[in-house]
Each structure stands twice: as C-alpha cells, then as structure tokens.
Scaffold this motif. Structure first.
Motif, mmCIF file in Angstrom:
data_model
loop_
_atom_site.group_PDB
_atom_site.id
_atom_site.type_symbol
_atom_site.label_atom_id
_atom_site.label_comp_id
_atom_site.label_asym_id
_atom_site.label_seq_id
_atom_site.Cartn_x
_atom_site.Cartn_y
_atom_site.Cartn_z
ATOM 1 N N ILE A 1 48.623 38.738 42.413
ATOM 2 C CA ILE A 1 48.303 37.320 42.672
ATOM 3 C C ILE A 1 46.918 36.974 42.144
ATOM 4 O O ILE A 1 46.733 35.990 41.422
ATOM 5 C CB ILE A 1 48.365 37.024 44.185
ATOM 6 N N VAL B 1 41.495 45.244 46.176
ATOM 7 C CA VAL B 1 42.017 44.826 44.872
ATOM 8 C C VAL B 1 41.141 45.373 43.748
ATOM 9 O O VAL B 1 41.639 45.879 42.733
ATOM 10 C CB VAL B 1 42.117 43.284 44.791
ATOM 11 N N LYS C 1 48.480 41.966 46.144
ATOM 12 C CA LYS C 1 47.231 41.190 46.064
ATOM 13 C C LYS C 1 46.658 41.221 44.659
ATOM 14 O O LYS C 1 46.185 40.204 44.137
ATOM 15 C CB LYS C 1 46.212 41.764 47.048
ATOM 16 N N GLN D 1 40.326 33.182 52.068
ATOM 17 C CA GLN D 1 40.877 33.935 53.199
ATOM 18 C C GLN D 1 39.792 34.515 54.089
ATOM 19 O O GLN D 1 40.095 35.075 55.135
ATOM 20 C CB GLN D 1 41.769 35.072 52.674
ATOM 21 N N MET E 1 37.926 34.150 44.337
ATOM 22 C CA MET E 1 38.381 32.818 44.747
ATOM 23 C C MET E 1 39.287 32.892 45.974
ATOM 24 O O MET E 1 39.110 32.146 46.943
ATOM 25 C CB MET E 1 39.125 32.166 43.572
ATOM 26 N N ILE E 2 40.218 33.830 45.946
ATOM 27 C CA ILE E 2 41.202 33.896 47.024
ATOM 28 C C ILE E 2 40.636 34.593 48.254
ATOM 29 O O ILE E 2 40.838 34.150 49.383
ATOM 30 C CB ILE E 2 42.491 34.577 46.518
ATOM 31 N N GLU F 1 52.322 36.885 48.652
ATOM 32 C CA GLU F 1 52.041 38.306 48.854
ATOM 33 C C GLU F 1 53.230 38.996 49.515
ATOM 34 O O GLU F 1 53.628 40.099 49.116
ATOM 35 C CB GLU F 1 50.801 38.416 49.736
ATOM 36 N N PHE G 1 49.468 31.659 49.740
ATOM 37 C CA PHE G 1 49.136 32.993 49.244
ATOM 38 C C PHE G 1 49.772 34.087 50.096
ATOM 39 O O PHE G 1 50.245 35.099 49.574
ATOM 40 C CB PHE G 1 47.621 33.163 49.152
ATOM 41 N N ASP G 2 49.802 33.876 51.388
ATOM 42 C CA ASP G 2 50.442 34.863 52.270
ATOM 43 C C ASP G 2 51.916 35.053 51.910
ATOM 44 O O ASP G 2 52.421 36.182 51.849
ATOM 45 C CB ASP G 2 50.340 34.410 53.734
ATOM 46 N N ARG H 1 39.832 42.480 51.424
ATOM 47 C CA ARG H 1 40.878 42.255 50.431
ATOM 48 C C ARG H 1 40.297 42.391 49.024
ATOM 49 O O ARG H 1 40.884 43.043 48.163
ATOM 50 C CB ARG H 1 41.474 40.847 50.586
ATOM 51 N N LEU I 1 46.306 28.760 52.448
ATOM 52 C CA LEU I 1 46.337 30.171 52.851
ATOM 53 C C LEU I 1 47.778 30.646 53.021
ATOM 54 O O LEU I 1 48.129 31.767 52.631
ATOM 55 C CB LEU I 1 45.557 30.367 54.159
ATOM 56 N N GLY J 1 45.922 27.317 43.574
ATOM 57 C CA GLY J 1 44.796 27.975 42.936
ATOM 58 C C GLY J 1 43.595 27.047 42.849
ATOM 59 O O GLY J 1 42.489 27.392 43.275
#
Lengths: 193, 193
Positions: free
Chosen positions: B155, A177, B152, A168, A163-164, B136, B132-133, A173, B129, B111
DNA sequence: GTCTATAACGAGATAGAC
DNA sequence: GTCTATCTCGTTATAGAC
C-alpha cells in the motif's frame, strides 16, 4: 575606539530564519495551501505585513522553504556518504531521516508538496521535482547494483509510508515497512535491532 | 391508463451523482481544500446554493465522496478475488487500479486526503483510515504468506509511487516501481509483458 | 430544486506612518 | 524592520423568491 563585533546569541536566529522555522513546521503538517501568513504571524507574535517584508509573496516563501529544506537534506546525505560504510548501513541512515520527520508528526516537505503539486506555482514545482531527482541520483550512487528502479522504489515507499503512518499515528508501522523494504533491497542480514 | 415508469437515460445521472463526479475528479487532482463550491458549480453550469441543497456542508460532500469512492474500490477488489486466480495475477490487478488512477492524472482519493489529514473534519479522517485498513486486510487475505508487513509495504509503495509519478508526469516510472515491488513480494516469474 | 442576493469571514497583498 | 489600516478577492453558508 570602535566596539568589537560579537557573535549574536546562538539560539536566537534572525527573523527570516524564524519565519522559515515556523512555516516549515506548519507546511509539513497541514500543507502549503493550508498555512496562512496569519498562522505564522500569530506564532511569532508579529503582524502579517512584517512577514511580507521578509518574503514578498507566499510563492517566495515557498521557494525559500524548499531551498533551505533541500540544502539541509542533501547535507545529511553528504554526511552519510562520508561517515557511514556499507550499503545496508547507509540505507538505514537514509531511512532514519524519514523516521525523524515522522517522529516530529510531519511529512517530508517535498512529499506533501508533491500531493499539492497541481496547485503550486511553477518555480515550486520545479524545485519539488528536483528534490526527488537528486534523491534518486544519490540512492543510485550508493547502491551496489545497477537497477535504477530500486532507487525509485525506495523513495516512493518511504514517502508513502510516512504519509500513511502519520495519518495512522503509528510510527511502528513505518519502521516495519522500512525494514521489509531495506531487507528486500539488501538481502544480507536482518535488522540488527 | 397510467403511464409506464421507464428507466432514465443511462448517461444522465441525477444531480447529486454529477456533483460527486466533478468533485471527485477535482479533489483527486488538487486536494480537498483546494476545491471550492464555485469550481464545481461552474463546471456543472449551476450556482453554489444549488450544491448546498444536495450537500449541506463541504464536510458532508467530503463524507459522500469517500463513501462512494471506497464502495467502488472494494467492489473492484471483490471482483478481483472472484474472477482472478493466483497471487501474482491478483496483485497485478490490484496494481492496475492504481495505474488507472494515475493514467487519469489523479491521485488515489484517500491518498491525497492522507496528505491533507491534519486539516480534515473528524468523520473524513476516520473514513480515510478505514480505507487503508480495509486495503491492508484484503491484501493480507490474498497473500499466501503470513507477513502482515507485506500488505503495508504494498500500500505504502503504491500510494507513494502514484503521488510522485503524477508530479513527474511519468507513468512509466510507476509501472517499473510496481513491477519491482510485486516481483519482490512474489518471487516467481518476471512480468509477462 | 434552483435561483438572486448577501452575510460573515479569512486570504494575500499594499500604502504609508513610525 | 515593524506597525496600523485598508483593499480586493475568494471562501462557506444562509434567507427567501420562484
């Protein structure tokens, strides 16, 4: 004499399948509630009532989408279990399914439907929950250890990571992860890449 | 003599805030595209044009939603950093924010917006975005180790865990996954609960 | 600031011809 | 099986009175 029944051209699917193909891609991109019959009809070059002939209601279309997606998904899991040996390799293959979804710019169908859960018709809700239950059961089975929470951890992380990373636009990424996740679950060797 | 300016009643917020309160809850439950001006207006007992007076367009409402949500979120992170000592305790507090969201039957605002990402106006996309940045960056800072992938991983797992546990209506699932996650990141003692 | 009224559009769905 | 035409409803948004 009667004519012989020949197989239809392999590339051209029947109309219902074509509808599902387009709808699946659109739903995995935008979500179920942001895909309209008009969107699908335009892409296929047909009209809206034609879609209603194949899927009476949007809920029926949603049911069919999840059914086909799940069937194909668990076929892949069956194949992994049959062809791949070892926990680490099997988990890597499992991660690969999600990576392929992300590479197509999509979310997992049931992932995006989970986000829309509160707005879904009842039958679709059950089918979404069933998808996660079966994923969890499969992971529990292929994992050597007994912790059921590990299966949940894996699913949740991958769904969230797709999802993330999709937002992005950063598949790297996702890869990093997933590697960290799998390494923590199977403490053996590092990623062979 | 002139009258003294007194503070307004603490419980009654101004109209714009009340609109944001209702909109925030609805969006965290159903998603941005499945919340209408009518939904919000009915709950507040006002009419739709009244909402348009405070938020010219739905995109403007969305911008305001993310701005307020993010501001409050990072205020919480500031407080954790100031008041809580130790990596494990700080991570537990961080997890607690997500647990509280889940307990309210919601998803993280950003989310659910990440799932809807493809349908959002540009400004909302950037704000999502950014959320989330900054998460992080905060996690990287409070973690002792240098691995950025750990931030990452945390999250992604928490966002995915909230999404799925909410669909399953099983907050215990979230707690177990979060415990396993934090334990794998901070290999110290187990959960003190 | 909040209202009534309405515009302008898109949604899911159906009737009935071909 | 696919079409044209249409229905009904919900959506965001605006004009203008109060």
């Amino acid at each position: 004499m009667s004519s012989v029944t020949v197989a239809p051209p392999a590339v051209v699917r029947d109309t219902a399948s074509q509808i599902l193909d387009v709808a699946e891609r659109l739903v995995q991109s935008r979500g179920f509630n942001d895909v309209s019959y008009a969107d699908i009809a335009v892409e296929l070059g047909v009209t809206k009532p034609s879609l209603h002939y194949h899927f009476r209601s949007k809920a029926a279309l949603g049911d069919a989408l999840i059914a086909r997606y799940s069937a194909r998904f668990f076929e892949q899991l069956d194949r992994i279990e049959a062809d791949v040996v070892g926990v680490r390799a099997r988990l890597d293959a499992y991660v690969g399914i999600y990576a392929a979804v992300l590479a197509a710019g999509r979310m997992c169908l049931c992932g995006i439907l989970a986000a829309e859960y509160q707005t879904l018709p009842e039958k679709m809700r059950s089918a979404v929950l069933d998808f996660f239950d079966r994923n969890e059961a499969w992971l529990e089975r292929i994992l050597d250890e007994s912790s059921r929470d590990t299966a949940k951890l894996i699913i949740d992380t991958l769904e969230g990571a797709v999802m993330i990373a999709r937002a992005q636009n950063d598949s790297d990424r996702f890869d990093r992860v997933a590697e960290r996740l799998v390494s923590s679950v199977v403490p053996g060797v590092a990623d062979p890449r």
